[in-house]
Design an enzyme around this catalytic site. Structure first.
Site, PDB file in Angstrom:
ATOM      1  N   GLU A 229       1.080  68.623  59.125  1.00  0.00           N
ATOM      2  CA  GLU A 229       1.534  69.247  60.377  1.00  0.00           C
ATOM      3  C   GLU A 229       2.938  68.733  60.607  1.00  0.00           C
ATOM      4  OE1 GLU A 229      -0.282  71.349  62.066  1.00  0.00           O
ATOM      5  OE2 GLU A 229      -2.005  71.079  60.768  1.00  0.00           O
ATOM      6  N   CYS A 263       6.872  69.233  68.531  1.00  0.00           N
ATOM      7  CA  CYS A 263       7.055  70.081  67.354  1.00  0.00           C
ATOM      8  C   CYS A 263       7.206  71.531  67.772  1.00  0.00           C
ATOM      9  CB  CYS A 263       5.870  69.920  66.413  1.00  0.00           C
ATOM     10  SG  CYS A 263       4.298  70.297  67.199  1.00  0.00           S
TER      11      CYS A 263
HETATM   12  P1  NAD Z   1       7.809  60.798  61.010  1.00  0.00           P
HETATM   13  O1  NAD Z   1       7.664  61.771  59.902  1.00  0.00           O
HETATM   14  O2  NAD Z   1       9.022  59.967  61.052  1.00  0.00           O
HETATM   15  O3  NAD Z   1       6.562  59.787  61.022  1.00  0.00           O
HETATM   16  C1  NAD Z   1       5.229  60.239  61.050  1.00  0.00           C
HETATM   17  C2  NAD Z   1       4.309  59.159  60.511  1.00  0.00           C
HETATM   18  O4  NAD Z   1       4.548  58.951  59.121  1.00  0.00           O
HETATM   19  C3  NAD Z   1       4.529  57.798  61.166  1.00  0.00           C
HETATM   20  O5  NAD Z   1       3.289  57.167  61.300  1.00  0.00           O
HETATM   21  C4  NAD Z   1       5.410  57.074  60.171  1.00  0.00           C
HETATM   22  O6  NAD Z   1       5.326  55.678  60.277  1.00  0.00           O
HETATM   23  C5  NAD Z   1       4.830  57.580  58.867  1.00  0.00           C
HETATM   24  N1  NAD Z   1       5.738  57.522  57.728  1.00  0.00           N
HETATM   25  C6  NAD Z   1       7.096  57.479  57.718  1.00  0.00           C
HETATM   26  N2  NAD Z   1       7.550  57.484  56.444  1.00  0.00           N
HETATM   27  C7  NAD Z   1       6.464  57.540  55.645  1.00  0.00           C
HETATM   28  C8  NAD Z   1       6.280  57.594  54.231  1.00  0.00           C
HETATM   29  N3  NAD Z   1       7.310  57.598  53.382  1.00  0.00           N
HETATM   30  N4  NAD Z   1       5.012  57.674  53.741  1.00  0.00           N
HETATM   31  C9  NAD Z   1       3.952  57.701  54.574  1.00  0.00           C
HETATM   32  N5  NAD Z   1       4.070  57.647  55.924  1.00  0.00           N
HETATM   33  C10 NAD Z   1       5.313  57.565  56.444  1.00  0.00           C
HETATM   34  O7  NAD Z   1       7.637  61.656  62.353  1.00  0.00           O
HETATM   35  P2  NAD Z   1       7.866  61.198  63.855  1.00  0.00           P
HETATM   36  O8  NAD Z   1       9.330  60.973  64.053  1.00  0.00           O
HETATM   37  O9  NAD Z   1       6.913  60.140  64.254  1.00  0.00           O
HETATM   38  O10 NAD Z   1       7.420  62.519  64.637  1.00  0.00           O
HETATM   39  C11 NAD Z   1       8.284  63.579  64.866  1.00  0.00           C
HETATM   40  C12 NAD Z   1       8.092  64.689  63.860  1.00  0.00           C
HETATM   41  O11 NAD Z   1       6.745  65.099  63.859  1.00  0.00           O
HETATM   42  C13 NAD Z   1       8.892  65.933  64.203  1.00  0.00           C
HETATM   43  O12 NAD Z   1       9.396  66.500  63.024  1.00  0.00           O
HETATM   44  C14 NAD Z   1       7.838  66.835  64.822  1.00  0.00           C
HETATM   45  O13 NAD Z   1       8.154  68.212  64.773  1.00  0.00           O
HETATM   46  C15 NAD Z   1       6.651  66.507  64.001  1.00  0.00           C
HETATM   47  N6  NAD Z   1       5.408  66.854  64.699  1.00  0.00           N
HETATM   48  C16 NAD Z   1       4.656  67.900  64.228  1.00  0.00           C
HETATM   49  C17 NAD Z   1       3.508  68.287  64.913  1.00  0.00           C
HETATM   50  C18 NAD Z   1       2.655  69.427  64.443  1.00  0.00           C
HETATM   51  O14 NAD Z   1       1.506  69.517  64.877  1.00  0.00           O
HETATM   52  N7  NAD Z   1       3.149  70.318  63.587  1.00  0.00           N
HETATM   53  C19 NAD Z   1       3.150  67.610  66.060  1.00  0.00           C
HETATM   54  C20 NAD Z   1       3.923  66.542  66.489  1.00  0.00           C
HETATM   55  C21 NAD Z   1       5.049  66.170  65.804  1.00  0.00           C
END
Ligand code: NAD
Length: 473
Positions: A229, A263
């Protein structure tokens, strides 16, 4: 467990919410091992036993929802009204999963000799984002547990305290040991957890960049489910016959809710040229009246961005608007310092979208206005995006909306409702850079289970059914 995560409130860096040990690879392996060990017992416990624990979680999160709302607002900076909305979604998710979501994992009966059954995958890793630190992980966790999986949850490194809160809530609900494990840390912890051999699936909510990295890293684990997502570059079509008061209010809400950090937030508005001036004026008037302030203060509509790093990233992207050919038509005032941020509006002269400013997710309270001449041009402009999460159509004509249904390529397409509008009873997700077509929401039980197809016959050999040339006894 050696390094430490410090959770600081974005609204006040002197407010330290807690210190959390970062889990090393041995500790992560042990957590996954405990979940694996707990799995057969939880799987075989049966639906009613599992549902009872989930109902206790529902009651408990309902009782504690104000405590959770305060913690969310303090730890990631969203305003209290918004944090309260999020906290209320936790108990609601239990009811919607038990009453409706389970229907998508029920035995499928075709006829007396053809049936499919649905089974839990095993141990599922849930990687959560910062922006809905409780609700979005919960949207994976509840269906995963209801269908008999065990979960290892890694919250965002920006919201570890909310993660601990959730672990306490599950423990207090009487969930057996090992069925829900929590690990803390950032990218490295997430990667180690996702790649662990004993993890059968990764339920990820976060950015495209990280989703892509997970996809690449798991290429050699084809049996591992990946439900992604990710982000959005969401759009609204405002047609000539739209109710502009409604359109402006829905657009403003979708641009600025959670300080633009959803998002589903709105970032591109394609407005019929005849109503563009009025739409811009109405939007500007709403955006300039929004209450920006400390998240824990009642009356605040919009808190700060989640961090100074996020603030700097959004400001860098905003600074590219003019280079992309846009004219900044509204820049809100704010007297507060970073990461507080004011909303913004940029206007383009055509629907051409070539610059990164126009194509990449901004994740801040700003949107761009584009003129359109007709509906089909608008649909083409909405579809001119690598993302595919949410879109809205503002028109008094159902026929115009129906023309968009199926032609607009987004997982969510609303009529006279902003892009942030979503229902727990519907699927949630989109394709392209927004997801890998494993929609969450009500359909989360689908990716939490694997089907097994059965042809079933009680009788003996039927010689009539054998093919020509096959020896009969
Ligand atoms: P992010 O991708 O930076 O982090 C998400 C999670 O992944 C965190 O727990 C982070 O610690 C972990 N992570 C980071 N690097 C990683 C790696 N290399 N391997 C495994 N895990 C890793 O996202 P964020 O900044 O926390 O959230 C914002 C983003 O999420 C925006 O792009 C937003 O659009 C998206 N989002 C999508 C939805 C949806 O339902 N489509 C909902 C909410 C947020």
């Amino acid at each position: 467990m050696s390094d430490i995560l410090r959770s600081l409130s974005p609204a006040d860096p002197a407010d330290e919410i807690g210190r959390f040990a970062i889990w090393d690879s041995d500790a992560i392996a042990e957590a996954v091992g405990r979940a694996r060990e707990a799995f057969p017992r939880w799987r075989d416990a049966g639906f009613e036993e599992r549902a009872n624990v989930l109902r206790r979680f529902r009651d408990l999160t309902s009782e504690r929802k104000e405590e959770l709302a305060q913690l969310i607002a303090r730890e990631m900076g969203k305003a209290l009204w918004d944090a309260r909305g999020e906290a209320a979604l936790l108990p609601a998710k239990v009811d919607v999963t038990l009453e409706h979501g389970m229907a998508y994992a029920e035995t499928m009966i075709v006829n007396a000799s053809a049936r499919a059954t649905f089974h839990p995958r095993g141990v599922l890793a849930v990687l959560g984002p910062f922006n809905f630190p409780a609700h979005l992980p919960n949207g994976h966790i509840v269906p995963a547990l209801a269908t008999g999986n065990c979960v290892v949850f890694k919250p965002s490194d920006l919201t570890p305290a909310v993660g601990e809160w959730m672990q306490r809530a599950w423990r207090d609900s009487g969930l057996p040991p090992g069925v829900f494990e929590l690990v803390q840390g950032g990218a490295e912890t997430g990667q180690t957890l996702a790649l662990a051999e004993d993890v059968d699936g990764v339920l990820f909510t976060g950015s495209y960049a990280v989703g892509r990295a997970l996809r690449e890293a798991t290429l050699d684990q084809p049996g591992k489910l990946l439900a992604l997502e990710m982000g959005g570059k969401n759009a609204m079509l405002v047609l000539e016959d739209a109710d502009l008061e409604l359109a402006a209010a829905e657009a403003a809400l979708s641009i600025t809710a959670t300080t633009g950090q959803r998002c589903s937030c709105l970032s591109r508005l394609f407005v019929h040229h005849s109503v563009l001036e009025e739409m811009q004026e109405r939007l500007t008037s709403i955006l300039s009246g929004l209450q920006i302030g400390p998240p824990l203060e009642e009356g605040t509509f919009m808190g700060p961005l989640v961090s100074r790093t996020a603030f700097e990233r959004v400001q860098r992207m905003r600074a590219q608007a003019e280079a992309a050919g846009g004219e900044r038509v509204f820049r809100g005032e704010t007297l507060r310092i970073a990461p507080y941020i004011a909303p913004g509006l940029v206007r383009f002269a055509s629907t051409e979208q070539t610059h990164a400013y126009q194509r990449e997710e901004l994740f801040g309270p700003e949107a761009a206005l584009y003129p359109i001449d007709d509906l089909d041009q608008g649909i083409a402009a909405v579809n001119d995006s690598e993302y595919g999460l949410a879109a809205s159509v503002m028109t008094r004509s159902r026929a115009h909306f129906e023309h968009c249904v199926g032609n607009v390529r987004t997982g969510i397409l609303n009529w006279n409702k902003g892009t942030i509008g979503a229902s727990g009873r519907l699927p949630f997700g989109g394709g392209g850079k927004s997801g890998n077509d494993r929609p969450a929401g009500i359909l989360a039980t689908v990716y939490c289970t694997v089907p097994q197809a059965h042809l079933e016959f009680e009788g003996g050999l039927d010689p009539e059914a054998l093919p020509t040339g096959f020896p009969r006894s």
